[in-house]
Design a protein around this motif. Sequence first.
Motif, PDB file in Angstrom:
ATOM      1  N   ILE A 121       0.860  -1.178   0.000  1.00  0.00           N
ATOM      2  CA  ILE A 121       0.000   0.000   0.000  1.00  0.00           C
ATOM      3  C   ILE A 121       0.897   1.230   0.000  1.00  0.00           C
ATOM      4  O   ILE A 121       1.634   1.485   0.967  1.00  0.00           O
ATOM      5  CB  ILE A 121      -0.919   0.013   1.241  1.00  0.00           C
ATOM      6  N   ASP A 122       0.886   1.965  -1.124  1.00  0.00           N
ATOM      7  CA  ASP A 122       1.749   3.148  -1.258  1.00  0.00           C
ATOM      8  C   ASP A 122       3.205   2.826  -0.956  1.00  0.00           C
ATOM      9  O   ASP A 122       3.909   3.581  -0.267  1.00  0.00           O
ATOM     10  CB  ASP A 122       1.254   4.278  -0.346  1.00  0.00           C
ATOM     11  N   GLY A 123       3.668   1.673  -1.448  1.00  0.00           N
ATOM     12  CA  GLY A 123       5.073   1.319  -1.306  1.00  0.00           C
ATOM     13  C   GLY A 123       5.452   0.721   0.034  1.00  0.00           C
ATOM     14  O   GLY A 123       6.644   0.499   0.288  1.00  0.00           O
ATOM     15  N   ARG A 124       4.488   0.448   0.878  1.00  0.00           N
ATOM     16  CA  ARG A 124       4.758  -0.160   2.178  1.00  0.00           C
ATOM     17  C   ARG A 124       3.849  -1.376   2.365  1.00  0.00           C
ATOM     18  O   ARG A 124       2.771  -1.464   1.773  1.00  0.00           O
ATOM     19  CB  ARG A 124       4.483   0.836   3.309  1.00  0.00           C
ATOM     20  N   LEU A 125       4.282  -2.300   3.201  1.00  0.00           N
ATOM     21  CA  LEU A 125       3.448  -3.436   3.530  1.00  0.00           C
ATOM     22  C   LEU A 125       2.273  -2.988   4.397  1.00  0.00           C
ATOM     23  O   LEU A 125       2.449  -2.228   5.355  1.00  0.00           O
ATOM     24  CB  LEU A 125       4.258  -4.487   4.283  1.00  0.00           C
ATOM     25  N   GLY A 126       1.074  -3.453   4.040  1.00  0.00           N
ATOM     26  CA  GLY A 126      -0.079  -3.205   4.880  1.00  0.00           C
ATOM     27  C   GLY A 126       0.014  -3.996   6.168  1.00  0.00           C
ATOM     28  O   GLY A 126       0.930  -4.800   6.379  1.00  0.00           O
TER      29      GLY A 126
ATOM     30  N   PHE B  26       2.349 -10.861   8.629  1.00  0.00           N
ATOM     31  CA  PHE B  26       2.721 -12.158   8.055  1.00  0.00           C
ATOM     32  C   PHE B  26       4.236 -12.281   7.918  1.00  0.00           C
ATOM     33  O   PHE B  26       4.825 -13.309   8.283  1.00  0.00           O
ATOM     34  CB  PHE B  26       2.054 -12.302   6.680  1.00  0.00           C
ATOM     35  N   VAL B  27       4.890 -11.235   7.404  1.00  0.00           N
ATOM     36  CA  VAL B  27       6.344 -11.266   7.244  1.00  0.00           C
ATOM     37  C   VAL B  27       7.032 -11.374   8.601  1.00  0.00           C
ATOM     38  O   VAL B  27       7.945 -12.192   8.797  1.00  0.00           O
ATOM     39  CB  VAL B  27       6.838 -10.022   6.481  1.00  0.00           C
ATOM     40  N   ALA B  28       6.593 -10.580   9.553  1.00  0.00           N
ATOM     41  CA  ALA B  28       7.220 -10.597  10.882  1.00  0.00           C
ATOM     42  C   ALA B  28       7.083 -11.966  11.536  1.00  0.00           C
ATOM     43  O   ALA B  28       8.051 -12.496  12.108  1.00  0.00           O
ATOM     44  CB  ALA B  28       6.588  -9.518  11.762  1.00  0.00           C
ATOM     45  N   GLU B  29       5.898 -12.562  11.450  1.00  0.00           N
ATOM     46  CA  GLU B  29       5.683 -13.873  12.069  1.00  0.00           C
ATOM     47  C   GLU B  29       6.518 -14.953  11.381  1.00  0.00           C
ATOM     48  O   GLU B  29       7.100 -15.819  12.046  1.00  0.00           O
ATOM     49  CB  GLU B  29       4.206 -14.239  12.005  1.00  0.00           C
ATOM     50  N   THR B  30       6.575 -14.904  10.047  1.00  0.00           N
ATOM     51  CA  THR B  30       7.348 -15.899   9.301  1.00  0.00           C
ATOM     52  C   THR B  30       8.828 -15.812   9.647  1.00  0.00           C
ATOM     53  O   THR B  30       9.494 -16.834   9.874  1.00  0.00           O
ATOM     54  CB  THR B  30       7.149 -15.709   7.787  1.00  0.00           C
ATOM     55  N   LEU B  31       9.364 -14.607   9.706  1.00  0.00           N
ATOM     56  CA  LEU B  31      10.779 -14.439  10.033  1.00  0.00           C
ATOM     57  C   LEU B  31      11.053 -14.841  11.483  1.00  0.00           C
ATOM     58  O   LEU B  31      12.093 -15.451  11.773  1.00  0.00           O
ATOM     59  CB  LEU B  31      11.210 -12.992   9.785  1.00  0.00           C
ATOM     60  N   ARG B  32      10.141 -14.528  12.361  1.00  0.00           N
ATOM     61  CA  ARG B  32      10.322 -14.921  13.768  1.00  0.00           C
ATOM     62  C   ARG B  32      10.353 -16.444  13.897  1.00  0.00           C
ATOM     63  O   ARG B  32      11.203 -17.000  14.605  1.00  0.00           O
ATOM     64  CB  ARG B  32       9.199 -14.331  14.608  1.00  0.00           C
ATOM     65  N   ASP B  33       9.436 -17.126  13.213  1.00  0.00           N
ATOM     66  CA  ASP B  33       9.399 -18.587  13.274  1.00  0.00           C
ATOM     67  C   ASP B  33      10.669 -19.209  12.693  1.00  0.00           C
ATOM     68  O   ASP B  33      11.082 -20.303  13.100  1.00  0.00           O
ATOM     69  CB  ASP B  33       8.174 -19.121  12.523  1.00  0.00           C
ATOM     70  N   ALA B  34      11.281 -18.503  11.707  1.00  0.00           N
ATOM     71  CA  ALA B  34      12.513 -18.995  11.089  1.00  0.00           C
ATOM     72  C   ALA B  34      13.753 -18.542  11.855  1.00  0.00           C
ATOM     73  O   ALA B  34      14.884 -18.791  11.412  1.00  0.00           O
ATOM     74  CB  ALA B  34      12.592 -18.521   9.642  1.00  0.00           C
ATOM     75  N   ARG B  35      13.546 -17.868  12.980  1.00  0.00           N
ATOM     76  CA  ARG B  35      14.633 -17.368  13.829  1.00  0.00           C
ATOM     77  C   ARG B  35      15.511 -16.349  13.117  1.00  0.00           C
ATOM     78  O   ARG B  35      16.721 -16.273  13.341  1.00  0.00           O
ATOM     79  CB  ARG B  35      15.475 -18.525  14.364  1.00  0.00           C
TER      80      ARG B  35
ATOM     81  N   ARG C  24      16.203 -12.648  13.071  1.00  0.00           N
ATOM     82  CA  ARG C  24      15.954 -11.582  14.034  1.00  0.00           C
ATOM     83  C   ARG C  24      16.420 -10.230  13.511  1.00  0.00           C
ATOM     84  O   ARG C  24      17.133 -10.122  12.528  1.00  0.00           O
ATOM     85  CB  ARG C  24      16.665 -11.909  15.356  1.00  0.00           C
ATOM     86  N   ASN C  25      15.985  -9.201  14.219  1.00  0.00           N
ATOM     87  CA  ASN C  25      16.440  -7.818  13.997  1.00  0.00           C
ATOM     88  C   ASN C  25      16.108  -7.315  12.593  1.00  0.00           C
ATOM     89  O   ASN C  25      16.916  -6.621  11.965  1.00  0.00           O
ATOM     90  CB  ASN C  25      17.942  -7.702  14.258  1.00  0.00           C
ATOM     91  N   VAL C  26      14.929  -7.663  12.096  1.00  0.00           N
ATOM     92  CA  VAL C  26      14.471  -7.163  10.796  1.00  0.00           C
ATOM     93  C   VAL C  26      13.382  -6.128  11.040  1.00  0.00           C
ATOM     94  O   VAL C  26      12.348  -6.423  11.652  1.00  0.00           O
ATOM     95  CB  VAL C  26      13.923  -8.297   9.914  1.00  0.00           C
ATOM     96  N   ALA C  27      13.606  -4.921  10.572  1.00  0.00           N
ATOM     97  CA  ALA C  27      12.604  -3.861  10.687  1.00  0.00           C
ATOM     98  C   ALA C  27      11.632  -4.009   9.518  1.00  0.00           C
ATOM     99  O   ALA C  27      11.820  -3.420   8.444  1.00  0.00           O
ATOM    100  CB  ALA C  27      13.272  -2.493  10.676  1.00  0.00           C
ATOM    101  N   VAL C  28      10.608  -4.819   9.713  1.00  0.00           N
ATOM    102  CA  VAL C  28       9.690  -5.145   8.623  1.00  0.00           C
ATOM    103  C   VAL C  28       9.041  -3.885   8.053  1.00  0.00           C
ATOM    104  O   VAL C  28       8.850  -3.763   6.836  1.00  0.00           O
ATOM    105  CB  VAL C  28       8.623  -6.149   9.112  1.00  0.00           C
ATOM    106  N   GLY C  29       8.733  -2.932   8.915  1.00  0.00           N
ATOM    107  CA  GLY C  29       8.099  -1.701   8.441  1.00  0.00           C
ATOM    108  C   GLY C  29       8.975  -0.869   7.535  1.00  0.00           C
ATOM    109  O   GLY C  29       8.484   0.009   6.819  1.00  0.00           O
TER     110      GLY C  29
END
Length: 256
Positions: A127-132, A138-147, A149-154
Motif C-alpha cells: 500500500i503506497d510502497g509499504r506493507l499493509g 505475516f512477514v514478521a511472524e514468518t521471520l520470527r518462526d525462522a529465527r 531476528r532484527n528485521v525492521a519489517v516496516g
Amino acid sequence: MITASTGLSVAALPSIDLDELIARGSLLTRTDRKYALSTADAAMALELVDPTSTRVLEIDGVQNLGYTSVYLDSAGLDTFLLAARERRRRFKVRTRRYESNGAAFLEVKTRLREQTVKHRLPGEHLIDGRLGEAGAGFVAETLRDARVRNVAVGALTPSLRVDYRRVTLFHEPTASRVTIDTGLTWWDVRTGGWLSRPELAIIETKSAGRPAGMDRLLWSLGHRPDRISKYATALAAMHPHLPANKWRRVLRQHFR
C-alpha cells in the motif's frame, strides 16, 4: 507448442493443470539447484526431456506464462547483503503477480540448513510502497518462526522488479518441479535503471532433496549448478560497487 518469445519447445510434453501441480508438487520446503545458461542451451535440454515422465504446466491453453516479482529490501539493502555475505539466516520478501489469471501473493523465503522454505499469503499487500498491516504481520511472524531476528519489517520497501516468462515442468517419478525463466528484464524501483537479458535462461530444479531428472540431464550436457539470484545477482550487475564475489562467474558470463 513453441513459445514465440523464447523458442523453447514443449510440444512433445503432456500438460498438467495448476490444481494438480499444487496438489502433487507444491514443495514449499525443498532443495533448489539453479543453472544460468543461454536460451539455446535451454532449448536443447528441453528437447531431451522424457515425455513419458514429465508434464508441462498449462493454464488456459498457455504454457509460457508471464510473471512479475517485486523484491522488498531496506534502504541499506540488508536483504541483499545477507545473500552476498552468505549469512545463515538470510531471507527474501517479494510480491508476485501471475499474468495468466491476475493472482497475487506476498512471499517470504528463508533457509533451513540447505533447504529453501517458502511461505505465501494471497492478495495484494503493498500500500503506497509499504506493507499493509496484514502483510507486515505475516512477514514478521514468518521471520520470527525462522529465527531471523532484527528485521525492521516496516522499513522494507520495493527495491527491484523483474518481469519474465516461465515454463514449469513436473517430473512424476520424483514429484519434483523445474522452472525455466526467460525474457528477463529488471527494473530498479529506486533509481529507475533497468537491465534486460533476453539471451539468458535460468533453470531451477525444486526437489525434496535428491537430484531431479533435469539435474542429471543438465549434468550430462556439461552444465553444473550456478550461484544466481534473480534479485541479488541482477542488483549487483546494475550496481558494480556492491559486493558480488559470490556471483562472479555468472556475472562475467551473462551480465557483462
